[in-house]
Design an enzyme around this catalytic site. Structure first.
Site, PDB file in Angstrom:
ATOM      1  N   GLU A 226      35.897 -95.217 -22.357  1.00 29.10           N
ATOM      2  CA  GLU A 226      36.652 -96.296 -22.996  1.00 29.10           C
ATOM      3  C   GLU A 226      36.470 -96.297 -24.511  1.00 29.10           C
ATOM      4  O   GLU A 226      35.336 -96.366 -24.993  1.00 29.10           O
ATOM      5  CB  GLU A 226      36.184 -97.642 -22.415  1.00 29.10           C
TER       6      GLU A 226
ATOM      7  N   LYS B 296      31.035-107.465 -17.209  1.00 30.30           N
ATOM      8  CA  LYS B 296      31.608-106.109 -17.284  1.00 30.30           C
ATOM      9  C   LYS B 296      31.391-105.549 -18.692  1.00 30.30           C
ATOM     10  O   LYS B 296      31.078-104.367 -18.871  1.00 30.30           O
ATOM     11  CB  LYS B 296      33.091-106.162 -16.923  1.00 30.30           C
TER      12      LYS B 296
ATOM     13  N   ASP C  35      21.286 -93.481 -11.739  1.00 26.66           N
ATOM     14  CA  ASP C  35      22.214 -93.962 -10.715  1.00 26.66           C
ATOM     15  C   ASP C  35      22.828 -95.287 -11.185  1.00 26.66           C
ATOM     16  O   ASP C  35      22.220 -96.343 -11.046  1.00 26.66           O
ATOM     17  CB  ASP C  35      21.430 -94.135  -9.408  1.00 26.66           C
TER      18      ASP C  35
ATOM     19  N   HIS D 248      40.786-102.497 -30.825  1.00 25.02           N
ATOM     20  CA  HIS D 248      40.999-101.695 -29.624  1.00 25.02           C
ATOM     21  C   HIS D 248      42.220-100.804 -29.777  1.00 25.02           C
ATOM     22  O   HIS D 248      42.211 -99.650 -29.383  1.00 25.02           O
ATOM     23  CB  HIS D 248      41.268-102.651 -28.459  1.00 25.02           C
TER      24      HIS D 248
HETATM   25  C1  MEV Z   1      36.370-104.485 -22.061  1.00 24.57           C
HETATM   26  O1  MEV Z   1      35.987-103.273 -21.485  1.00 24.57           O
HETATM   27  C2  MEV Z   1      35.214-105.476 -22.035  1.00 24.57           C
HETATM   28  C3  MEV Z   1      35.572-106.906 -22.477  1.00 24.57           C
HETATM   29  O2  MEV Z   1      36.651-107.402 -21.691  1.00 24.57           O
HETATM   30  C4  MEV Z   1      34.325-107.735 -22.249  1.00 24.57           C
HETATM   31  C5  MEV Z   1      34.510-109.214 -22.455  1.00 24.57           C
HETATM   32  O3  MEV Z   1      35.630-109.738 -22.265  1.00 24.57           O
HETATM   33  O4  MEV Z   1      33.512-109.879 -22.789  1.00 24.57           O
HETATM   34  C6  MEV Z   1      36.001-106.951 -23.903  1.00 24.57           C
END
Ligand code: MEV
Length: 427
Positions: free
Chosen positions: A81, A265, A281, A379
């Site tokens: 990413e 995430k 892992d 991004h």
């Molecule tokens: C993108 O890979 C991760 C985000 O969505 C995390 C978040 O929203 O805190 C930017």
């Protein structure tokens, strides 16, 4: 040799210059530098798993600027990413203004489980197991003399009772095992299988599952950071507003599972990238992290962010972290070996702490952007590079195509193809 991980303009260097900087930092041999570029060979891959038909590559980047417990680290990260590595490096730079990250961890204690069914007398069986503790530990400790020599091995036994309407009462035995610098899955599974017959004879029950638990709650690492408002770079007032935004973003993830999953995430973006780079892992780490996020009975943010009395931003992250620096792919994958050398960690505990610091930084990078200008701006320019590549741009064309894509406001592969065609026609 300059051992600061603060490397201004690292991203502007050519790949060769970056490899050279990392090689100087970590004392990499020419062979190790070649491994960084080449990755896993087909023949090696064929020995690692079954039915191999190829090698699937991902970018290996370096997170810079990390200062953890007063020590500088360059952080190898494997991730597909865009913006993950840039964002974490940027936060690591800011964190230096508050003295970097402070981390800690428990001893590397893992749990192996044995499930006992059809136990005639649960109370008596539990007591028999507790009384046979030393004998059970001795059985479990027959197999890995090296771990024991280093102070690890089976340390304790605990008994749990689980009621189930379909299979009846289950007696669950936890073997607590110190795996030292190994992740320890093999040692744990061997030990669990070894003590099962003795548990059957002690209890009159039948042992079914004998396997480690990936919910490694006894093997945790944590990281803290404190960042003054001035580090946010836009004057004290703006810095304070950003800090309040970050605290409010965290409150959202504390209160709402839909937000918490995305928030966590973002933490795992950083954590998985280092876990993968070191051949560990990441499924185990992921599974444990999300269970830990729900440890109070409700899934919530793994991080805590607050404004301290002096107006600084303070963050904390703690989670289970079962990682190794010996055994498995940490040694058999050539790039993982080199990644560990670049990190320079001296124990699995230190690796776990570094990884959690990266997770905390990655989370801050995300919620800081979200609470300020939004993540799309940063991004999109990186995403545009990926699209340019996907549309067939050559290395020498990628930057120009990406720039024109962003300017066009149409960040799509089709537009990238049109831009490439037009550029080539003009040249
Ligand atoms: C993108 O890979 C991760 C985000 O969505 C995390 C978040 O929203 O805190 C930017």
């Amino acid at each position: 040799m300059n051992r600061s991980s603060r490397i201004p303009g690292f991203y502007k260097k050519s790949i060769e210059e970056r490899v050279k900087a990392v090689a100087d930092w970590a004392g990499l041999s020419p062979e190790e530098q070649a491994i960084l570029r080449q990755g896993l060979g087909l023949a090696q891959a064929d020995k690692m798993i079954e039915n191999v038909v190829g090698v699937f590559s991902l970018p290996l980047g370096i997170g810079v600027n990390f200062l953890i417990n007063g020590r500088d680290y360059l952080i190898p990260m494997v991730v597909e990413e865009p913006s993950v590595v840039a964002a974490v490096s940027n936060v690591a730079r800011m964190a230096r203004e508050g003295g970097g990250f402070q981390t800690g961890s428990t001893e590397p204690l893992m749990i192996a489980q044995v499930q006992l069914l059809d136990v005639p007398d649960i109370e008596k069986a539990a007591e028999a197991i507790r009384s046979a503790r030393d004998e059970l530990l001795a059985i479990a400790n027959q197999f890995h003399p090296t771990i024991q020599r280093l102070g690890g091995g089976a340390k304790d036994v605990a008994v749990r009772v689980i009621e189930d309407t379909s299979v009846g009462t289950m007696l669950i035995v936890h073997l607590i095992y110190d795996t030292r610098d190994a992740m320890g899955a093999n040692a744990l599974n061997t030990a669990a299988e070894a003590i099962a017959p003795k548990l059957e004879s002690l209890t009159g029950g039948r042992a079914l599952l004998r396997i480690l638990s990936n919910y490694s709650t006894l093997r945790r690492a944590w990281a803290r950071v404190r960042i003054p408002p001035s580090a946010f770079g836009e004057g004290e007032t703006k810095g304070k507003a950003v800090i309040r935004g970050i605290v409010a973003a965290n409150a959202f993830a504390e209160a709402d599972v839909y937000r918490a999953v995305t928030h966590n995430k973002g933490i795992m973006n950083g954590i998985d990238a280092v876990v993968m780079a070191t051949g560990n892992d990441w499924r185990a780490v992921e599974a444990a992290a999300h269970a830990y996020a729900a440890k109070d009975g409700r899934y919530r943010s793994l991080t805590e962010w607050r404004e301290s009395e002096d107006g600084s931003l303070e963050g904390y992250l703690e989670l289970p972290m079962a990682l190794g620096i010996v055994g498995g792919a940490t040694r058999s994958h050539p790039q993982a070996r080199v990644a560990l050398k670049i990190l320079g960690v001296r124990s699995a505990q230190e690796l776990a702490e570094v990884v959690v610091a990266v997770g905390l930084a990655q989370n801050l990078a995300a919620i800081r952007a979200l609470a300020d200008e939004g993540i799309q701006k940063g991004h999109m320019s990186l995403h545009a590079r990926q699209l340019a590549l996907a549309a067939g741009a050559r290395d020498d064309e990628v930057d120009a195509v990406a720039e024109r894509l962003v300017q066009s406001g149409q960040i799509r592969e089709e537009t990238a193809r049109e831009i490439i065609a037009e550029m080539r026609a003009r040249n």
